[in-house]
Design an enzyme around this catalytic site. Structure first.
Site, mmCIF file in Angstrom:
data_model
loop_
_atom_site.group_PDB
_atom_site.id
_atom_site.type_symbol
_atom_site.label_atom_id
_atom_site.label_comp_id
_atom_site.label_asym_id
_atom_site.label_seq_id
_atom_site.Cartn_x
_atom_site.Cartn_y
_atom_site.Cartn_z
ATOM 1 C CE LYS A 122 18.216 -14.497 -10.342
ATOM 2 N NZ LYS A 122 17.350 -13.783 -11.376
ATOM 3 C CB SER A 171 19.202 -14.109 -14.887
ATOM 4 O OG SER A 171 18.280 -13.429 -13.704
ATOM 5 C CB SER A 188 15.385 -12.909 -15.026
ATOM 6 O OG SER A 188 16.636 -12.421 -15.938
#
Lengths: 487, 487
Positions: free
Chosen positions: B78, B153, B177
């Site tokens: 990420k 997210s 997330s």
């Protein structure tokens, strides 16, 4: 001034003597190339996290113990949020609601006449709190052609912010407090006390009021880094506030700066534009837990404190409060003195005190040296004093020996006395012979003495001492001369 | 064996048996990224040369005799994790030029375990979002239906697994997330207990809630990844000092006797019928496998969204202060003075959702509001944690939906922040309590979109949770499904 009462409290930032920064592993050494000592954490790169340096906590505990304060078993680091280019994270990690140290205080010596019992005048200044925090970096506005340079070497340097109660009522008292605090933090080894490098700096909160009236509005003078500036700034500020009020204006709460060039203070920001720092507990740091055994460990490593040492000097060595206070202005001075006494014995304590606070202090002061760097070591001074005490040399000759040692002319007092032939003449036959010669050569003085002029006696002593190049035992000269003149 | 659909265990075996090299395996996924990423926009940064060089290094490590369950397997990070030499944007324009000079601890640990960095994946800006629509680099498309969001997210993370562009990815979970996108994209993702995985180098959103975790196809894969990611880190003060544990130790444990708690608050109105049906079916499956279910209550869970939207923005408002255009990141091209530079750089660098949260955060921390908002939210947080403690007295894990709905369409909730915030209604309370939670595929809802089952464990209950998930995955094949046309 008597119709005005002055109220002063100080906030002092003492830079702690740790090897590395308070929340990173970067060095705290002064004077490196800009940004050479700023690591990822100090620069506040994305993703970095603070880790508390336990050495900084040890310093805070030492301070708490030294001022008789409460060391919090659990204190909290908080974020103080504001934007400034030399504040890389956009917040300063400090302590807000629960500081590591609360309460305590220290005794300051006041100048002026002693009390009726002969004691020096003292005052106890209470402390509100002391908390750990990190320093910011520096903005450099020169040499960048209209731009600003940022040096983050200082960012993250550990500070102990020490907040006093508003217990001081004059600039002189404020300076006495600052000096006592300055001596104490060095004494316990938590701060190098270097004011020029910013290791010890004060903010002064000053207000004035009519006696008996509620506290006046205060203005805070920021960042005073010398005792002289502290005194000048406060005195200017007091006078300014009194003038304002007397001319019918109200004092507005404000932060002010002192300009050493003009000797004036001027407002930097007023209360209206005071910032909201949006303090909240720093979620990156756990509460600081200090258990009793940690405090006990630190306590065991703490040197004897100045107050205790002063009392011991008075009790053990029979020194006056004045002498004891003078010898305990710094740990280095006290240790130097105790080394001397350890060698010459308690009987030599008073002469040792006189030498340390007299000759030694004067020479150090003249040459701008610390006592640790004194060219005459405590052992060497003890050698000089020992020779005074056993009548090998007089006080006057001793000063020559001290001077020679200072200039590196010999290893110890004895070798200098030997090499320079400074040994005192104590052979009464030899002294008598010299006195006879002096009397013969100074008939005029003899007659004056006999005519009742006491001064003439001193002149004769002086002549005898001169004839022996100061080496004759002064007491013996006195005694023998008196006997001769009486006969 | 189809490499792109293989488990990490199978990939590991293939690498060990020299059926495939790390370079070949990474090459395979890089080719897929090149081919499919334009459709999904899951990757922000791909660097074929860097990835292949790293893969070659892992092949060399194997040739030198090293073995390991993850050695040579590629994974994507990420873009919230600082990755040395890689652009690290955190989904923001603010960091569109930030090449990290260091690796996050998670990145270092996965490299040490032999994993190859496949690239950096897209995310909501600074992890603020539940749909990946807030990314400066464009929204990520859900591989199950490109008209729908992948969740957020960690939307790029989820989409890259769903589209088989990577066999494993890292994610972070502040309020859901990892779990919500895992649910929306039909994969398995785990948020560990707060403090199990180091946060060092993971760009902070809300420090007291952020936790990194693995996302992959199965619980078994997640256990392998978590073994490599977890562990005490002296650079993160909130990381926990615990003995190393094998998070896969309970994988083979039968479900007989497992008590599954079903919070009545998670099964009330608010959950879509299709989600409810899939979750209920999964619970039936669990009961069939020998687990028992028991109703529990989390009476304060209704307060979790409001409490979260005070605490998370408060911490974020401070965490994001470092993005000021001074040292790195976006700086406005033109500005009149310092204040203007800050204002313009931040106004240009941050997107609308980030600005909204900074404003909320600054507001709730401001003087006079702190007690009413921040302090109160912290109290609610304790109540929520207490609710869970009570519930875990009668159950071993808690189960429920991960998201109230299947993946929604772009634009469906982006105009209404509160509707968007409610998509994390089932996940937020675990972050507030610091508990571990995971989502695993448990079927399909309307329009054939994946549904996720959420499991929540007690503190340090990762192994227990993973065991319960793996046993379910042994009996079902939801986790092996992939969008049509990709295999």
């Amino acid at each position: 001034m008597s119709q005005w009462e002055v109220v002063i409290g100080l906030e002092t930032h003492a830079q702690l003597k740790t090897q590395s920064k308070i929340f990173s592993g970067a060095s705290t050494a002064f004077g490196a190339e800009p940004n050479a000592q700023a690591c990822a954490v100090d620069i506040a790169l994305p993703g970095v996290l603070p880790v508390l340096n336990r050495e900084a906590v040890v310093c805070a505990i030492k301070f708490g113990l030294a001022v008789g304060a409460t060391v919090a078993p659990r204190s909290i680091f908080a974020r103080k949020n504001y934007f400034y280019p030399d504040l890389p994270k956009g917040y300063q990690i400090s302590q807000f609601e629960i500081p590591v140290v609360s309460g305590g205080g220290l005794t300051i010596q006041l100048e002026g006449p002693s009390t009726s019992s002969g004691q020096a005048r003292t005052k106890f200044v209470h402390l509100t709190r002391a908390h750990l925090e990190e320093d910011a970096g520096k903005s450099l506005h020169e040499d960048f052609h209209g731009k600003t340079g940022i040096d983050l070497n200082r960012a993250g340097t550990p500070l102990l912010e020490i907040v006093s109660e508003p217990d001081m009522s004059s600039a002189v008292e404020a300076v006495a407090y600052a000096k006592a605090l300055h001596a104490l933090v060095q004494w316990i080894g938590i701060c190098d006390g270097n004011m020029q490098e910013g290791s010890f700096r004060c903010d002064a909160n000053v207000s004035v009021r009519r006696p008996g009236a509620p506290l006046g509005t205060r203005r805070e003078i920021k960042n005073l880094n010398s005792f002289r500036f502290l005194e000048q700034a406060i005195n200017y500020e007091i006078q300014w506030q009194i003038n304002e009020i007397e001319e019918g204006r109200k004092i507005q709460q404000a932060t002010v700066l002192f300009d050493p060039d003009t000797g004036e203070t001027r407002a930097m920001r007023s209360k209206e534009d005071a910032q909201d720092y949006r303090y909240f507990p720093d979620p990156d740091l756990l509460p600081l837990e200090i258990k009793a055994d940690w405090i006990a460990d630190v306590k065991a490593g703490l040197p004897e404190l100045p107050e205790a040492m002063k009392a011991r000097f008075e009790a053990d060595y029979g020194l006056s409060a004045y002498d004891a206070a003078g010898l305990t202005t710094s740990l280095a001075t006290a240790r130097y003195f105790e080394t001397v006494v350890g060698s010459v014995g308690k009987a030599g304590a008073k002469p040792a005190a006189n030498w340390v606070m007299g000759e030694v202090a004067a020479r150090l002061n003249k040459e701008g040296l610390d006592i640790d760097a004194a060219p005459v070591t405590a052992a060497q001074l003890a050698g000089v004093i020992a020779r005074i005490l056993d009548n090998t040399i007089s006080n006057k000759i001793a000063r020559d020996v001290f001077e020679a040692l200072w200039n590196g002319e010999g290893q110890d007092a004895d070798s200098i006395i030997e090499a320079k032939g400074l040994k005192q003449i104590t052979d009464s036959g030899a002294i008598e012979k010299i006195i006879d010669e002096v009397l013969a050569a100074n008939q005029k003085s003899v007659e004056e003495f006999r005519a009742g002029k006491d001064k003439a006696f001193n002149a004769l002593v002086g002549q005898a001492m001169k004839a022996t190049k100061g080496k004759a035992n002064p007491q013996q000269v006195n005694d023998l001369l008196k006997a001769k003149l009486a006969s | 064996m189809k490499m792109i659909n293989a488990s990490l265990k199978d990939l590991s075996a293939a690498l060990a048996a020299k059926q495939v090299s790390a370079v070949e395996l990474s090459g395979l996924f890089l080719d897929r990224i090149e081919k499919f990423n334009p459709a999904y926009n899951a990757f922000v940064t791909v660097d074929r040369a860097k990835t292949l060089a790293q893969a070659a290094e892992m092949d060399a490590r194997r040739a030198a005799g090293e073995t390991g369950p993850l050695l040579g397997i590629p994974l994507a990070h990420k873009d919230i994790f600082c990755t040395e030499g890689w652009l690290t944007t955190c989904g923001s324009k603010m960091l569109n030029n930030f090449v990290s000079p260091y690796d996050a601890t998670v990145v270092t640990k996965l490299k040490q375990a032999g994993m190859v960095t496949l690239g950096k994946v897209n995310m909501d800006e600074f992890a603020m979002g539940s749909s990946n629509e807030t990314s400066h680099y464009g929204s990520v498309k859900n591989p199950w239906d490109v008209n729908r969001v992948p969740g957020g997210s960690s939307g790029g993370s989820a989409a890259s697994i769903a589209a088989r562009l990577a066999p494993a990815v890292t994610g972070t979970d502040t309020g859901g997330s990892i779990r919500q996108p895992a649910s929306l994209c039909g994969l398995t993702g785990l948020k560990p207990t707060y403090g199990v995985v180091s946060r060092y180098g993971m760009i902070a959103f809300a420090s007291s809630l952020d936790q990194a975790g693995p996302m992959a196809k199965s619980a078994e894969d997640c256990a392998l990844l978590l073994n490599a990611m977890a562990g005490f880190d002296e650079r993160d003060s909130t990381s926990l000092q615990r003995d190393t544990e094998d998070y896969g130790r309970d994988l083979v444990k039968p479900l007989a006797g497992l008590r599954i708690g079903l919070p009545k608050e998670f099964f009330g109105p608010g959950m879509d019928d299709d989600v409810r049906a899939a979750v209920e079916a999964a619970l039936d499956q669990y009961r069939k496998l020998g687990a028992t279910t028991v109703e529990v209550s989390l009476p304060n869970s209704g307060l979790s969204v409001p409490a979260y939207y005070v605490i998370a923005p408060a911490e974020a408002s401070s965490n994001l202060s470092r993005f000021d255009g001074v040292r790195y990141g976006h700086r406005a091209a033109e500005y009149s003075d310092l204040g203007d530079m800050y204002a313009k750089s931040r106004a240009q660098g941050f997107g609308a959702e980030v600005k909204r949260r900074i404003l909320i955060g600054a507001y709730v921390l401001s003087h006079g509001y702190y007690d009413a908002y921040y302090l109160k939210a912290q109290k609610i947080r304790r109540l929520i944690a207490n609710d869970f403690s009570e519930a875990f007295k009668v159950c071993d894990v808690i189960a429920g939906p991960a998201s109230p709905s299947v993946a929604f369409k772009f634009g469906e909730k982006s105009a209404d922040p509160v509707q968007m915030y409610l998509s994390d209604i089932y996940t937020i309370s675990t972050n507030l309590a610091g508990l571990p939670g995971m989502s695993l595929p448990c079927g399909f809802g309307k329009d054939n979109m994946p549904v996720g089952l959420q499991l929540i464990g007690p503190w340090f209950g990762e192994a227990k949770m993973l065991g319960a998930a793996h046993q379910y995955q042994l009996a079902t094949d939801w986790h092996t499904r992939a969008p049509e046309g990709l295999l």
